[in-house]
Scaffold this active site. Structure first.
Site, PDB file in Angstrom:
ATOM      1  N   SER A 257      64.186 -76.129  52.194  1.00  0.00           N
ATOM      2  CA  SER A 257      64.859 -75.418  53.276  1.00  0.00           C
ATOM      3  C   SER A 257      65.252 -76.399  54.362  1.00  0.00           C
ATOM      4  O   SER A 257      64.652 -77.475  54.509  1.00  0.00           O
ATOM      5  CB  SER A 257      63.931 -74.362  53.884  1.00  0.00           C
ATOM      6  OG  SER A 257      62.896 -74.987  54.637  1.00  0.00           O
ATOM      7  N   ASP A 258      66.277 -76.039  55.131  1.00  0.00           N
ATOM      8  CA  ASP A 258      66.457 -76.728  56.397  1.00  0.00           C
ATOM      9  C   ASP A 258      65.289 -76.321  57.291  1.00  0.00           C
ATOM     10  O   ASP A 258      64.546 -75.379  56.981  1.00  0.00           O
ATOM     11  CB  ASP A 258      67.798 -76.349  57.034  1.00  0.00           C
ATOM     12  CG  ASP A 258      68.287 -77.390  58.032  1.00  0.00           C
ATOM     13  OD1 ASP A 258      67.464 -78.208  58.505  1.00  0.00           O
ATOM     14  OD2 ASP A 258      69.490 -77.407  58.344  1.00  0.00           O
ATOM     15  N   TRP A 259      65.106 -77.006  58.392  1.00  0.00           N
ATOM     16  CA  TRP A 259      63.933 -76.780  59.235  1.00  0.00           C
ATOM     17  C   TRP A 259      63.993 -75.390  59.858  1.00  0.00           C
ATOM     18  O   TRP A 259      64.906 -75.067  60.608  1.00  0.00           O
ATOM     19  CB  TRP A 259      63.856 -77.877  60.285  1.00  0.00           C
ATOM     20  CG  TRP A 259      63.079 -79.095  59.846  1.00  0.00           C
ATOM     21  CD1 TRP A 259      62.111 -79.732  60.559  1.00  0.00           C
ATOM     22  CD2 TRP A 259      63.161 -79.806  58.606  1.00  0.00           C
ATOM     23  NE1 TRP A 259      61.588 -80.788  59.833  1.00  0.00           N
ATOM     24  CE2 TRP A 259      62.221 -80.864  58.634  1.00  0.00           C
ATOM     25  CE3 TRP A 259      63.937 -79.658  57.456  1.00  0.00           C
ATOM     26  CZ2 TRP A 259      62.032 -81.748  57.576  1.00  0.00           C
ATOM     27  CZ3 TRP A 259      63.756 -80.542  56.399  1.00  0.00           C
ATOM     28  CH2 TRP A 259      62.815 -81.562  56.459  1.00  0.00           C
TER      29      TRP A 259
END
Length: 851
Positions: A257-259
């Site tokens: 995932s992105d953050w």
């Protein structure tokens, strides 16, 4: 203690390699990943088999912001990550390159590989295992906040550049991470925005670069985006993650995932997400253990995620060798050379009336360098890609260094700092301040007065104020002279504001992840008094808001006008910077406040003015473009930008950049303008569960991709309209010609077609040309763009030299996505092969019948 003892050999081994190898004169060579093999697979499965379900779930969430989680039970240490795109930026100062759109402007696949290799070495020098780049999203609109990090508006150009980049990074034993999968084409409201897009548009425009990264570049990590796609967040999107990425494209690496881009632990687990970063807020034991027990998530699903993570780490031998390579330097001289090469190749000459450029240093006694982007160096845009170089060369410094002591170099910023405008605004009396004990200006406020409103400061994250407030500022402003006045308003972070003049709304900023200063122009008569009201809603406990008015003719400093008039030539550096263009917010199409007035004033003082633009794409130049003889786009040129600009200005290097995006005249005429924001009344409410386990509802704006395939030059060439400068365009100090196009008259459907032609340098200067090949399909049964880029080659030629170029067109070059059969399709019939130096200048053409 038992687990700790098991991990000791790994730690000792790393110590021996890291500390003793340099003393012994041994180099830990960059190590490309091993191919997948039965041995690696068996080892990875054996490690997974030793873990409990709890331990496996623990491994699929990050730790300490930038690490994978260690697992002592199987001697697995944690592995380090770094933000990337233009430099390995997370762990202190680094080499800052002309990445993203600047890389695409080089149109140079060999340089893309060299850049990837240099980034890989920089990563190894910082003990980094995962490099969180490259970004390959399409520049659908010039105002997209992260366009500067990405590449271009064209899927073929993106796909062709990203493959060698990835190969270069991974050849050094560092995992590249292609991002942001998928359709992250705007930054405004990026967590909630839903990209409503048909499959054909996705397949032909927005996904090919990701597909190439996986299928051709063999990238070993992919990062999901924040946004929704057709109603489902990327991190839990079955179509993207299961059907395409892991199914059709055969991806065997790690999908992260992105953050904080995970929104539902069970949905993400079941729909392909392997690693939640930066920590397991949703894919954690609390959510997944009962889900496995209740049959909502299969344990084999968890096993597959852990297997992917361990398999990838084993292929890179992370457990057998230190990631730190003592042969690589943290301060890299070779990296500096790569940074300079990228800046030189990316600078794009857009206008050169009267051959003002290149400048002749022997005829110049005084040069004025003016503008907010002249100093300090503007290395890159803002956000997680922003790299801090050990040293960066500004435009004024680069010019001074090149010219030496015999030419006088004068500098002026030309414009005040924004906060100074706020402080110096001469309101007619005091500013009334009303503070309400809520966010909707209700109830009885506390009141006070102040001389100005100048609390703005660059955005820093602040927690939500537990004591919500809204603040109303009311003031009067009396014009001195008649003319144009700028009204400027700015807040930071997620703060919101509305500003009205005499009751008429002028500026507004809704609550969003980020923002840029806004301005409007007012025509006022001499002595006219207006009433200004600003309603401001802060998110945090402080105030980060400013408002001011200034008479435009007096905005530009007198010293800038003076040195412009004294100089033989002026270099005017304008455009955007990390505060006005960056992650978390979209930028404006108009230039930042005051810059149009600055250009007008400098041109009036000295018509021999060269304008350099900084930014991730096109911007509004209508007010002055016809007055300026020379225009350069420098994109974000990295740490060596000033040196590169100077070398191009003075003819030490021939400009060779080509536009990777169309340069639109104005925002309203751009093909995506009317579709870019969600239609009024089209929002829906999404019901989910927050990380605290409680129900959470949020509003989802639906972004209709009704421009479909008509992105950038596809729109302009299909409609017969023209942008200011077309895709692929870029001038040179020499000239080139194209001749002797050779292509078969017929070809079997699905076969590879070889197209060849000659490129000749017909001028007197050595230079580089980008030969571009476009394919038209006038007999297609489906609607298609008038032409599409399907091949290119960068050719370096001495004066008078000719090079014979051959480009191969595969089946995809003639195909479109058929939504009925859900497959790539070629309609037999006539195709047209076009060759030239931009999307609008293709002097060579040949018909091809595909049977």
């Amino acid at each position: 203690m038992k687990n700790l003892l098991k991990s000791t050999p790994v730690v000792v081994s790393a110590f021996i390699f890291t500390c003793l190898m340099p003393l012994l004169g041994v180099r830990a060579l960059g190590q490309a990943p091993k191919p997948d093999s039965p041995e690696v697979e068996a080892q990875a499965k054996a490690m997974v088999a030793k873990l409990t379900l709890e331990q496996k779930i623990e491994l699929i969430g990050g730790v300490d912001s930038m690490y994978t989680r260690p697992m002592p039970a199987i001697n697995l240490p944690r592995f380090k990550m770094s933000d990337a795109s233009v430099g390995v930026r997370t762990w202190g100062p680094t080499t800052a390159y002309a990445g993203g759109v600047g890389l695409a402007a080089t149109w140079d696949t060999e340089f893309a590989r060299a850049l990837g290799e240099s980034l890989g070495k920089d990563a190894r020098a910082r003990n980094v295992n995962f490099l969180l780049g490259p970004g390959v999203n399409i520049a659908r609109s010039a105002i997209g906040g992260r366009n500067f990090e990405y590449l271009s508006e064209d899927p073929y150009l993106n796909a062709t550049i990203v493959v060698p980049y990835i190969e270069g990074v991974q050849s050094q034993g560092v995992i590249a991470t292609v991002k942001h999968y998928a359709l992250n084409n705007q930054e405004f409201n990026r967590h909630n925005a839903d990209a409503d897009v048909d499959e054909r548009t996705m397949r032909e425009i927005y996904l090919p670069a990701f597909e190439a990264a996986v299928v051709k570049g063999h990238v070993d990590a992919v990062m999901n985006s924040y946004n929704l796609i057709n109603g489902v967040h990327a991190t839990q999107n079955d179509f993207l993650n299961i059907k395409l990425l892991k199914g059709e494209w055969g991806f065997k690496g790690v999908l992260m995932s992105d953050w904080d881009a995970t929104y539902d632990g069970v949905a993400a687990a079941n729909n392909g997400l392997d690693l939640e970063m930066p920590s397991p807020k949703f894919m954690n034991a609390k959510n997944l253990l009962p889900a496995v027990k209740d049959g909502l998530v299969k344990e084999s699903t968890i096993d597959d995620k852990v297997l992917r993570l361990i398999r990838t780490e084993l292929r890179y031998s992370f457990t057998d060798r230190p990631q730190f390579d003592p042969a690589d330097s943290t301060v890299s001289i070779s990296g500096d050379k790569v940074a300079l090469k990228g800046a030189l190749e990316s600078i794009t000459l857009l206008k050169n009336d009267g051959h003002l450029l290149p400048l002749d240093a022997s005829k110049i006694k005084t040069i004025a360098v003016i503008g907010p982007d002249a100093w300090p160096a503007i290395v890159g845009g803002g956000g997680s890609s922003e790299a801090l170089p050990f040293a960066a060369v500004s435009t004024v410094t680069g010019i001074a260094n090149l010219l030496g002591p015999n030419v006088r170099v004068l500098y002026s910023r030309g414009l005040p700092e924004m906060v100074d405008v706020f402080r110096r605004t001469a309101w007619a009396g005091e500013v009334k301040v009303e503070v309400f004990p809520n966010r909707d200006f209700k109830g009885t406020p506390t009141t006070g007065t102040r001389r100005n409103v100048a609390d703005w400061k660059p955005a820093e994250w602040e927690p939500v104020d537990p004591n919500p407030r809204s603040i109303r500022y009311t003031a009067s402003y009396k014009a001195g002279d008649a003319g144009k006045y700028l009204l400027i308003g700015a807040a930071s972070g997620e703060d919101a504001f509305n500003i009205s003049v005499d009751g008429k709304p002028m500026l507004d900023q809704v609550h969003a992840e980020g923002q840029v200063p806004k301005y409007a122009t007012l025509d006022l008569a001499a002595g006219q008094t207006v009433s200004v009201q600003a309603d401001y809603v802060p998110r945090g406990s402080g105030t980060r808001f400013g408002i001011g008015m200034v008479y435009e003719p007096k905005l530009v400093s007198e010293d800038a006008k003076q040195i412009a008039s004294l100089a033989d030539v002026v270099v005017l550096a304008i455009g955007f910077d990390p505060q006005s263009e960056g992650e978390g917010h979209d930028r404006t199409f108009t230039l930042p406040w005051g810059q149009d007035a600055l250009v007008d004033a400098v041109i009036k003082a000295n018509p021999h003015t060269v304008v350099t633009l900084t930014g991730g794409g096109a911007m509004d130049t209508r007010r002055w473009i016809d007055k300026v003889p020379a225009l350069l786009h420098t994109w974000y040129p990295g740490q060596e930008g000033g040196t590169a600009v100077a070398e191009v200005l003075f003819g030490k290097h021939d400009p060779e950049g080509k536009l990777p995006v169309s340069f639109d005249r104005d925002w309203d005429a751009s093909p995506s303008a009317k579709y870019y924001y969600g239609a009024p009344g089209g929002d829906t409410v999404l019901h989910t569960i927050g990380e605290n386990g409680k129900p959470l509802d949020y509003t989802v704006p639906h972004i209709k991709y009704d421009d479909k395939l008509m992105v950038g030059y596809r729109y302009w060439t299909t409609t017969g309209k023209h942008p200011l400068f077309p895709f692929g365009f870029g001038l040179s100090y020499t000239t080139f010609s194209f001749d002797h196009l050779q292509a078969p008259a017929t070809a079997a459907s699905g076969s590879t077609v070889a197209v060849s032609f000659d490129v000749t340098n017909t001028g007197g200067v050595a230079g580089a040309e980008v030969a571009q090949l476009y394919v038209s399909d006038p007999s297609a049964k489906a609607s298609r763009p008038e032409r599409e880029l399907k091949g290119f080659a960068k050719v370096r030629l001495a004066p008078g030299e000719t090079r014979h170029v051959t480009l191969d067109l595969d089946a995809r070059a003639f195909s479109y996505w058929d939504e009925t059969t859900h497959a790539w399709k070629i309609d037999p019939g006539k195709f047209v092969i076009r060759v030239g130096d931009s999307s609008e200048n293709t002097p060579l053409s040949a018909d091809l019948m595909v049977n």
